[in-house]
Scaffold this active site. Structure first.
Site, PDB file in Angstrom:
ATOM      1  N   GLY A  81      47.783  50.549  37.354  1.00  0.00           N
ATOM      2  CA  GLY A  81      46.708  51.257  36.666  1.00  0.00           C
ATOM      3  C   GLY A  81      46.557  51.010  35.186  1.00  0.00           C
ATOM      4  O   GLY A  81      45.575  51.454  34.586  1.00  0.00           O
ATOM      5  N   ARG A 108      31.723  43.861  39.679  1.00  0.00           N
ATOM      6  CA  ARG A 108      32.165  44.959  38.809  1.00  0.00           C
ATOM      7  C   ARG A 108      31.055  45.568  37.953  1.00  0.00           C
ATOM      8  O   ARG A 108      30.963  46.790  37.865  1.00  0.00           O
ATOM      9  CB  ARG A 108      33.357  44.532  37.941  1.00  0.00           C
ATOM     10  CG  ARG A 108      34.597  44.124  38.770  1.00  0.00           C
ATOM     11  CD  ARG A 108      35.826  43.920  37.914  1.00  0.00           C
ATOM     12  NE  ARG A 108      36.264  45.164  37.322  1.00  0.00           N
ATOM     13  CZ  ARG A 108      36.029  45.546  36.102  1.00  0.00           C
ATOM     14  NH1 ARG A 108      35.413  44.756  35.256  1.00  0.00           N
ATOM     15  NH2 ARG A 108      36.432  46.715  35.681  1.00  0.00           N
ATOM     16  N   TYR A 145      30.784  49.399  38.960  1.00  0.00           N
ATOM     17  CA  TYR A 145      31.430  50.352  38.049  1.00  0.00           C
ATOM     18  C   TYR A 145      30.765  50.389  36.673  1.00  0.00           C
ATOM     19  O   TYR A 145      31.362  50.892  35.716  1.00  0.00           O
ATOM     20  CB  TYR A 145      32.896  49.976  37.807  1.00  0.00           C
ATOM     21  CG  TYR A 145      33.727  49.636  39.002  1.00  0.00           C
ATOM     22  CD1 TYR A 145      34.094  50.603  39.931  1.00  0.00           C
ATOM     23  CD2 TYR A 145      34.194  48.333  39.200  1.00  0.00           C
ATOM     24  CE1 TYR A 145      34.901  50.283  41.006  1.00  0.00           C
ATOM     25  CE2 TYR A 145      35.003  48.005  40.280  1.00  0.00           C
ATOM     26  CZ  TYR A 145      35.348  48.984  41.178  1.00  0.00           C
ATOM     27  OH  TYR A 145      36.158  48.667  42.236  1.00  0.00           O
ATOM     28  N   GLU A 148      53.607  48.667  39.969  1.00  0.00           N
ATOM     29  CA  GLU A 148      52.577  47.970  40.760  1.00  0.00           C
ATOM     30  C   GLU A 148      51.395  47.541  39.897  1.00  0.00           C
ATOM     31  O   GLU A 148      50.254  47.890  40.188  1.00  0.00           O
ATOM     32  CB  GLU A 148      52.068  48.895  41.873  1.00  0.00           C
ATOM     33  CG  GLU A 148      53.128  49.429  42.813  1.00  0.00           C
ATOM     34  CD  GLU A 148      52.579  50.493  43.777  1.00  0.00           C
ATOM     35  OE1 GLU A 148      51.430  50.932  43.619  1.00  0.00           O
ATOM     36  OE2 GLU A 148      53.325  50.876  44.692  1.00  0.00           O
ATOM     37  N   PRO A 149      51.640  46.794  38.824  1.00  0.00           N
ATOM     38  CA  PRO A 149      50.490  46.395  38.004  1.00  0.00           C
ATOM     39  C   PRO A 149      49.651  45.350  38.723  1.00  0.00           C
ATOM     40  O   PRO A 149      50.167  44.553  39.509  1.00  0.00           O
ATOM     41  CB  PRO A 149      51.149  45.790  36.760  1.00  0.00           C
ATOM     42  CG  PRO A 149      52.449  45.252  37.252  1.00  0.00           C
ATOM     43  CD  PRO A 149      52.895  46.183  38.358  1.00  0.00           C
ATOM     44  N   GLY A 150      48.372  45.379  38.485  1.00  0.00           N
ATOM     45  CA  GLY A 150      47.487  44.374  39.064  1.00  0.00           C
ATOM     46  C   GLY A 150      46.585  43.818  37.984  1.00  0.00           C
ATOM     47  O   GLY A 150      46.790  42.723  37.459  1.00  0.00           O
ATOM     48  N   ARG A 151      45.607  44.625  37.626  1.00  0.00           N
ATOM     49  CA  ARG A 151      44.619  44.205  36.624  1.00  0.00           C
ATOM     50  C   ARG A 151      45.281  43.642  35.361  1.00  0.00           C
ATOM     51  O   ARG A 151      44.845  42.624  34.824  1.00  0.00           O
ATOM     52  CB  ARG A 151      43.771  45.417  36.230  1.00  0.00           C
ATOM     53  CG  ARG A 151      42.620  45.108  35.291  1.00  0.00           C
ATOM     54  CD  ARG A 151      42.027  46.403  34.732  1.00  0.00           C
ATOM     55  NE  ARG A 151      41.715  47.377  35.748  1.00  0.00           N
ATOM     56  CZ  ARG A 151      40.550  47.433  36.423  1.00  0.00           C
ATOM     57  NH1 ARG A 151      39.589  46.585  36.137  1.00  0.00           N
ATOM     58  NH2 ARG A 151      40.368  48.346  37.345  1.00  0.00           N
ATOM     59  N   TYR A 182      39.857  41.787  40.439  1.00  0.00           N
ATOM     60  CA  TYR A 182      38.734  42.425  41.145  1.00  0.00           C
ATOM     61  C   TYR A 182      37.454  41.600  41.001  1.00  0.00           C
ATOM     62  O   TYR A 182      36.349  42.155  40.952  1.00  0.00           O
ATOM     63  CB  TYR A 182      38.511  43.861  40.630  1.00  0.00           C
ATOM     64  CG  TYR A 182      39.753  44.733  40.738  1.00  0.00           C
ATOM     65  CD1 TYR A 182      40.152  45.232  41.973  1.00  0.00           C
ATOM     66  CD2 TYR A 182      40.522  45.047  39.624  1.00  0.00           C
ATOM     67  CE1 TYR A 182      41.280  46.028  42.080  1.00  0.00           C
ATOM     68  CE2 TYR A 182      41.662  45.836  39.729  1.00  0.00           C
ATOM     69  CZ  TYR A 182      42.033  46.329  40.957  1.00  0.00           C
ATOM     70  OH  TYR A 182      43.152  47.109  41.069  1.00  0.00           O
ATOM     71  N   CYS A 214      18.692  39.447  45.580  1.00  0.00           N
ATOM     72  CA  CYS A 214      17.497  40.294  45.643  1.00  0.00           C
ATOM     73  C   CYS A 214      17.854  41.764  45.566  1.00  0.00           C
ATOM     74  O   CYS A 214      17.744  42.513  46.548  1.00  0.00           O
ATOM     75  CB  CYS A 214      16.735  39.995  46.924  1.00  0.00           C
ATOM     76  SG  CYS A 214      16.273  38.266  46.982  1.00  0.00           S
TER      77      CYS A 214
HETATM   78  C1  LIG Z   1      44.897  49.114  43.193  1.00  0.00           C
HETATM   79  C2  LIG Z   1      46.300  49.599  43.206  1.00  0.00           C
HETATM   80  C3  LIG Z   1      47.214  49.154  42.233  1.00  0.00           C
HETATM   81  C4  LIG Z   1      46.828  48.251  41.086  1.00  0.00           C
HETATM   82  O1  LIG Z   1      46.018  48.882  40.155  1.00  0.00           O
HETATM   83  P1  LIG Z   1      45.652  48.154  38.779  1.00  0.00           P
HETATM   84  O2  LIG Z   1      44.777  49.128  38.094  1.00  0.00           O
HETATM   85  O3  LIG Z   1      44.947  46.897  39.108  1.00  0.00           O
HETATM   86  O4  LIG Z   1      46.939  47.922  38.048  1.00  0.00           O
HETATM   87  C5  LIG Z   1      48.526  49.583  42.343  1.00  0.00           C
HETATM   88  N1  LIG Z   1      48.929  50.407  43.338  1.00  0.00           N
HETATM   89  C6  LIG Z   1      48.076  50.864  44.279  1.00  0.00           C
HETATM   90  C7  LIG Z   1      48.582  51.765  45.345  1.00  0.00           C
HETATM   91  C8  LIG Z   1      46.743  50.479  44.240  1.00  0.00           C
HETATM   92  O5  LIG Z   1      45.896  50.948  45.170  1.00  0.00           O
END
Ligand SMILES: *Cc1c(COP(=O)(O)O)cnc(C)c1O
Length: 431
Positions: free
Chosen positions: A250, A326, A330, A287-290, A385, A356
């Site tokens: 997050g 996105r 959002y 659990e970093p992603g973004r 994303y 369209c």
């Molecule tokens: C989407 C998600 C993440 C990653 O979130 P980011 O904002 O991209 O870091 C981590 N854990 C869970 C359970 C998620 O659904």
């Protein structure tokens, strides 16, 4: 006053004034010529660097960085991260198959979240021997216990709790309040852990949380950790010793910023997490992603037309909302820059795609340097994303993807063909 210089948060730069935009040492003009547009381009070096920032910031504690696969699930990126010790956070059986395809040895470093796991997905996870299943309801825990007994595989689980922490972000990506569909009310957690304490097929491995996405302040993360830590303490007093606390993902980035200090942000985040965890001796899962992938990527598009309608100027590109949703989904902001800037005045334009839908826009009333048909533009911070949320809407072929690593570009996904798209469909019947 001399401002401290902040490292650029993006791998995209002009090596010289007037030259084309590059990703590391590779020209986006050359890549577009070779692979066509729209084209996703990612810097492997930046993704690896961001992973390193997390690994360093939590150096003092046993931890595992589980990259969130849904953010950008390209096999090449999963492999890149697995090779550097990362684990993975998955939200579907499909994502589990992806990790197994890219890095089978990483199975033991997977955590599985999601509110609607099917029996088949649970079986797949148990057979693969993943690290932890993050359970989001009592009914799911019952199903997990039944499947574990049936397969004779002990299930390591965590309850994903809902800590009732408010995180200031877009309502679609806020997940940590009691009224959201995610997790189990933290006030119920103690009772549920105790209720399954005697089950020989269930191991209470941890507790997890994920309060949302694109959260810029680190304070809510600390608050959530405090609540989890308190719960872990209560469980310990009941004789249930958790091995892990999962902080979720997050952490947000600055989509506007040219001067965002990523390393400092991760240190601030780590401090907030550690403050909340004081006294907890176990492993920390992240659990970093973004934060790992967003700024490493750009979507390169070609300008097809520039047209005026009334008072408005529209720059129409060959990329559209199906390639990067996105902004439409959002109201997200992406910086858009000409790949080879032209001299002249900026204009206020809408940058849009050919789909369209009036929602098919990348930017509205945005100042953009002069562009002409045939020019390339780059939509920045599109590594997270972006491709992962792309679709074939309007029967559009999804973009190719290129990974730039050590100054060299490598095609990691070819552009789709019309044959790819039509393959699953059954031939129309003759009448
Ligand atoms: C989407 C998600 C993440 C990653 O979130 P980011 O904002 O991209 O870091 C981590 N854990 C869970 C359970 C998620 O659904």
């Amino acid at each position: 006053m001399i401002l401290p210089s902040t490292p650029s948060p993006r791998p995209f730069h002009h090596p010289e004034p007037g030259s084309a935009l590059h990703c590391e040492k590779v020209s986006l003009e050359a890549l577009a010529r070779h692979y066509g547009t729209p084209l996703y381009v990612y810097s492997a070096d930046q993704i690896v660097e961001r992973l390193g920032m997390f690994q360093q910031a939590f150096y003092g504690r046993e931890h595992l960085v589980c990259y969130s696969v849904k953010v950008n699930s390209a096999l090449a990126i999963l492999k890149l991260l697995a090779d550097r010790g990362a684990g993975f956070d998955i939200v579907s059986g499909g994502e589990l198959e992806r990790v197994l395809a890219a890095a089978p040895a990483a199975a033991c470093r997977i955590v599985f979240s999601g509110v609607g796991k099917t029996e088949a997905e649970i079986d797949l996870a148990l057979r693969a021997g993943i690290l932890e299943i993050n359970v989001e309801s009592e009914a799911e825990l019952e199903l997990l216990a039944a499947r574990a007994a049936k397969l004779k595989k002990k299930a390591r689980f965590a309850l994903r709790v809902n800590p009732d922490v408010f995180a200031d972000t877009h309502p679609y990506i806020s997940t940590g309040l009691r009224e959201h569909k995610f997790g189990i009310d933290i006030r119920q957690a103690l009772r549920i852990y105790k209720s399954v304490a005697g089950n020989r097929w269930l191991e209470a491995h941890g507790v997890s949380v994920h309060i949302g996405s694109q959260i810029r302040s680190t304070e809510p993360f600390g608050a959530a950790m405090e609540r989890l830590n308190k719960l872990a303490g209560q469980l310990r007093r009941e004789g249930i010793v958790l091995k892990a606390i999962d902080a979720g993902g997050g952490l947000g980035i600055d989509y506007h910023g040219g001067s965002f200090d990523a390393a400092a942000k991760v240190r601030e985040y780590a401090e907030a997490i550690e403050n909340g965890l004081s006294g907890f001796e176990g492993q920390l899962l992240l659990e970093p992603g973004r934060f790992l992938a967003a700024q490493a990527g750009a979507l390169v598009a070609r300008v097809l037309y520039v047209k005026r309608n009334g008072r408005k100027t529209f720059v129409i590109t060959d990329a559209a909302m199906n390639d990067l949703i996105r902004p439409a989904l959002y109201q997200a902001h992406h910086e858009i820059v000409p790949v080879r800037p032209r001299a002249g005045k900026s204009r206020t334009v809408d940058v849009v795609g050919p789909v369209c839908e009036s929602g098919d826009f990348f930017a509205r009333d945005r100042k953009l340097g002069p562009v002409k048909p045939g020019d390339l533009v780059a939509l920045l911070d599109a590594g997270a994303y972006g491709m992962a949320q792309s679709s074939n809407y309007n029967t559009r072929l999804r973009p190719a993807e290129v990974l730039v690593e050590g100054g060299k570009a490598r095609l990691i996904r070819r552009r789709e063909t019309i044959a790819d798209l039509l393959a699953p469909e059954l031939a129309p019947a003759d009448h």
